[in-house]
Motif scaffolding. Structure first.
Motif, PDB file in Angstrom:
ATOM      1  N   LEU A  61      -5.077  -7.946  -1.769  1.00 14.64           N
ATOM      2  CA  LEU A  61      -4.581  -6.994  -2.774  1.00 14.64           C
ATOM      3  C   LEU A  61      -5.612  -6.757  -3.870  1.00 14.64           C
ATOM      4  O   LEU A  61      -5.876  -5.613  -4.251  1.00 14.64           O
ATOM      5  CB  LEU A  61      -3.288  -7.501  -3.402  1.00 14.64           C
ATOM      6  N   LEU A 117       3.390   0.919  -3.537  1.00 14.19           N
ATOM      7  CA  LEU A 117       2.716   0.716  -4.826  1.00 14.19           C
ATOM      8  C   LEU A 117       3.694   0.166  -5.867  1.00 14.19           C
ATOM      9  O   LEU A 117       4.014   0.816  -6.863  1.00 14.19           O
ATOM     10  CB  LEU A 117       2.067   2.016  -5.326  1.00 14.19           C
ATOM     11  N   THR A 130      -8.575  -4.320  -3.244  1.00 11.86           N
ATOM     12  CA  THR A 130      -8.332  -2.924  -2.901  1.00 11.86           C
ATOM     13  C   THR A 130      -8.164  -2.080  -4.153  1.00 11.86           C
ATOM     14  O   THR A 130      -7.771  -2.578  -5.211  1.00 11.86           O
ATOM     15  CB  THR A 130      -7.055  -2.764  -2.054  1.00 11.86           C
ATOM     16  N   ARG A 145       0.831  -1.211   0.000  1.00 17.01           N
ATOM     17  CA  ARG A 145       0.000   0.000   0.000  1.00 17.01           C
ATOM     18  C   ARG A 145       0.864   1.259   0.000  1.00 17.01           C
ATOM     19  O   ARG A 145       0.576   2.229  -0.689  1.00 17.01           O
ATOM     20  CB  ARG A 145      -0.936   0.002   1.211  1.00 17.01           C
ATOM     21  N   ARG A 146       1.943   1.240   0.755  1.00 24.21           N
ATOM     22  CA  ARG A 146       2.804   2.411   0.868  1.00 24.21           C
ATOM     23  C   ARG A 146       3.661   2.621  -0.390  1.00 24.21           C
ATOM     24  O   ARG A 146       3.810   3.737  -0.874  1.00 24.21           O
ATOM     25  CB  ARG A 146       3.700   2.280   2.103  1.00 24.21           C
ATOM     26  N   PHE A 194      -5.911   0.224  -4.538  1.00 27.64           N
ATOM     27  CA  PHE A 194      -4.487   0.402  -4.831  1.00 27.64           C
ATOM     28  C   PHE A 194      -3.839  -0.884  -5.336  1.00 27.64           C
ATOM     29  O   PHE A 194      -2.891  -0.841  -6.113  1.00 27.64           O
ATOM     30  CB  PHE A 194      -3.718   0.909  -3.603  1.00 27.64           C
ATOM     31  N   GLY A 195      -4.323  -2.033  -4.920  1.00 30.47           N
ATOM     32  CA  GLY A 195      -3.653  -3.285  -5.255  1.00 30.47           C
ATOM     33  C   GLY A 195      -4.240  -4.054  -6.414  1.00 30.47           C
ATOM     34  O   GLY A 195      -3.600  -4.951  -6.950  1.00 30.47           O
TER      35      GLY A 195
END
Length: 83
Positions: A39, A18, A42, A15-16, A44-45
């Motif tokens: 992942l 990417l 989400t 998450r931090r 982002f994932g």
């Protein structure tokens, strides 16, 4: 390259940072498929390609990994030239 020892470290790290790609051990502590599932659910994932690394040669296991969102599955040992 960054590494996480388990899903507790791996999920927040992904998450931090990417990353452009995640190599994920199927039997990592906390569960590789659990990490993959988190992942892919989400924002982002969901777009990060994940390659599962496993010692299993069972085609059903490989098919499950692909069905759950892995881009590819590779048997151990994995060498950089294989990527």
């Amino acid at each position: 390259m960054l590494a996480a020892l388990d899903t507790i470290q791996g999920f927040p790290l992904a998450r931090r940072v990417l990353p452009d790609l995640i190599l994920l051990d199927l039997h990592m502590p906390g569960g590789g498929l659990i990490m993959l599932d988190h992942l892919k659910k989400t924002s982002f994932g969901s777009h990060i390609p994940v390659i599962i690394i496993t010692a299993s040669t069972d085609s059903a296991v490989w098919e499950q990994c692909m069905a759950e969102g892995a881009e590819a599955v590779h048997a151990k040992p994995l060498t950089p030239s294989m990527l």
